[in-house]
Design a protein around this motif. Structure first.
Motif, PDB file in Angstrom:
ATOM      1  N   LEU A   8       0.862  -1.184   0.000  1.00 26.01           N
ATOM      2  CA  LEU A   8       0.000   0.000   0.000  1.00 26.01           C
ATOM      3  C   LEU A   8       0.904   1.242   0.000  1.00 26.01           C
ATOM      4  O   LEU A   8       1.129   1.859   1.033  1.00 26.01           O
ATOM      5  CB  LEU A   8      -0.903  -0.018   1.244  1.00 26.01           C
ATOM      6  N   THR A  10       0.667   4.313  -1.136  1.00 26.69           N
ATOM      7  CA  THR A  10       0.074   5.620  -0.826  1.00 26.69           C
ATOM      8  C   THR A  10      -1.302   5.403  -0.197  1.00 26.69           C
ATOM      9  O   THR A  10      -2.314   5.390  -0.891  1.00 26.69           O
ATOM     10  CB  THR A  10      -0.066   6.467  -2.095  1.00 26.69           C
ATOM     11  N   PRO A  11      -1.350   5.253   1.107  1.00 26.67           N
ATOM     12  CA  PRO A  11      -2.638   4.966   1.751  1.00 26.67           C
ATOM     13  C   PRO A  11      -3.685   6.073   1.566  1.00 26.67           C
ATOM     14  O   PRO A  11      -4.863   5.777   1.412  1.00 26.67           O
ATOM     15  CB  PRO A  11      -2.284   4.787   3.224  1.00 26.67           C
ATOM     16  N   SER A  14      -5.080   5.684  -1.888  1.00 20.08           N
ATOM     17  CA  SER A  14      -5.934   4.496  -1.936  1.00 20.08           C
ATOM     18  C   SER A  14      -7.290   4.771  -1.299  1.00 20.08           C
ATOM     19  O   SER A  14      -8.331   4.376  -1.830  1.00 20.08           O
ATOM     20  CB  SER A  14      -5.244   3.326  -1.239  1.00 20.08           C
ATOM     21  N   LEU A  17      -9.240   6.935  -3.684  1.00 20.14           N
ATOM     22  CA  LEU A  17      -9.743   6.137  -4.813  1.00 20.14           C
ATOM     23  C   LEU A  17     -10.963   5.317  -4.401  1.00 20.14           C
ATOM     24  O   LEU A  17     -11.935   5.207  -5.151  1.00 20.14           O
ATOM     25  CB  LEU A  17      -8.648   5.222  -5.355  1.00 20.14           C
ATOM     26  N   LEU A  18     -10.917   4.715  -3.220  1.00 15.40           N
ATOM     27  CA  LEU A  18     -12.062   3.942  -2.730  1.00 15.40           C
ATOM     28  C   LEU A  18     -13.292   4.839  -2.576  1.00 15.40           C
ATOM     29  O   LEU A  18     -14.392   4.472  -3.016  1.00 15.40           O
ATOM     30  CB  LEU A  18     -11.721   3.269  -1.400  1.00 15.40           C
ATOM     31  N   GLY A  37     -12.025  -1.392  -3.064  1.00 13.53           N
ATOM     32  CA  GLY A  37     -10.804  -1.622  -2.288  1.00 13.53           C
ATOM     33  C   GLY A  37      -9.718  -2.271  -3.124  1.00 13.53           C
ATOM     34  O   GLY A  37      -8.537  -1.912  -3.024  1.00 13.53           O
ATOM     35  N   ALA A  40      -8.384   0.345  -5.355  1.00 12.95           N
ATOM     36  CA  ALA A  40      -7.617   1.313  -4.570  1.00 12.95           C
ATOM     37  C   ALA A  40      -6.230   0.782  -4.217  1.00 12.95           C
ATOM     38  O   ALA A  40      -5.302   1.566  -4.023  1.00 12.95           O
ATOM     39  CB  ALA A  40      -8.390   1.685  -3.303  1.00 12.95           C
ATOM     40  N   ILE A  41      -6.083  -0.524  -4.148  1.00 14.15           N
ATOM     41  CA  ILE A  41      -4.763  -1.114  -3.882  1.00 14.15           C
ATOM     42  C   ILE A  41      -3.992  -1.324  -5.178  1.00 14.15           C
ATOM     43  O   ILE A  41      -2.798  -1.017  -5.273  1.00 14.15           O
ATOM     44  CB  ILE A  41      -4.921  -2.435  -3.109  1.00 14.15           C
ATOM     45  N   PRO A  44      -2.500   2.202  -7.446  1.00 15.36           N
ATOM     46  CA  PRO A  44      -1.199   2.763  -7.042  1.00 15.36           C
ATOM     47  C   PRO A  44      -0.035   1.790  -7.256  1.00 15.36           C
ATOM     48  O   PRO A  44       1.063   2.212  -7.634  1.00 15.36           O
ATOM     49  CB  PRO A  44      -1.376   3.076  -5.555  1.00 15.36           C
TER      50      PRO A  44
END
Length: 165
Positions: A8, A10-11, A14, A17-18, A37, A40-41, A44
């Motif tokens: 991950l 860039t949390p 992410s 994005l979610l 999710g 989102a993972i 990136p």
């Protein structure tokens, strides 16, 4: 290029994005959360090789002051441009200006060009191939040197202090 540090990288991105995915599908169903999710993972992870290195912010309080200055300038410039447009008898003096850059980093040059374009009445038209000057179009210019000095004092010097110190 940014090397991935974890699964991950860039949390915050992410999470953003979610949230955007869930807003686009207008559903908080379990399947949409799982799909969002996963995207989102994966996004990136698959795109990290195209990213430039993250800029180092030397002075975060100056960055906040710079952002507030730009927001204030945007509001004021909107009123100035509206006044110029609402008064047709007033002669505008549009002009292209070759703006010599003090900045050297691509990120800060991009930030300066974006700031100039965000402010109504001015647009960054071109960055020269050597990266030493910007071509700027201004809607109404009385004094070219004064405009160059205003941009340098209000935007370029603070950006240089914040990012290139």
């Amino acid at each position: 290029m940014i090397a991935p540090r974890t699964w991950l990288p860039t949390p915050v991105l992410s999470l953003l994005l979610l949230l955007v995915w869930l807003l686009l599908v207008r559903s908080f169903a379990f399947g949409q959360i799982v799909l969002g999710g996963a995207l989102a993972i994966l996004i990136p992870l698959l795109t990290h090789r195209f990213w430039d290195a993250r800029p180092r912010i030397g002075k975060p309080l100056k960055l906040l002051r710079f952002a507030l200055r730009v927001l204030g300038d945007i509001v004021i410039a909107n009123f100035e441009v509206a006044y110029l447009i609402a008064n047709p008898w007033r002669k505008l003096k549009p002009h292209f200006i070759e703006y010599p850059l003090m900045l050297e980093e691509r990120f800060t040059i991009t930030l300066l060009a974006s700031t100039i374009s965000l402010t109504p009445g001015t647009v960054s038209a071109n960055l020269r191939m050597d990266g030493k000057s910007l071509l700027i179009h201004a809607l109404n210019v009385d004094d070219e040197d004064a405009l160059i000095e205003q941009i340098r004092a209000r935007y370029e010097r603070p950006l240089k202090e914040i990012y290139e110190c």
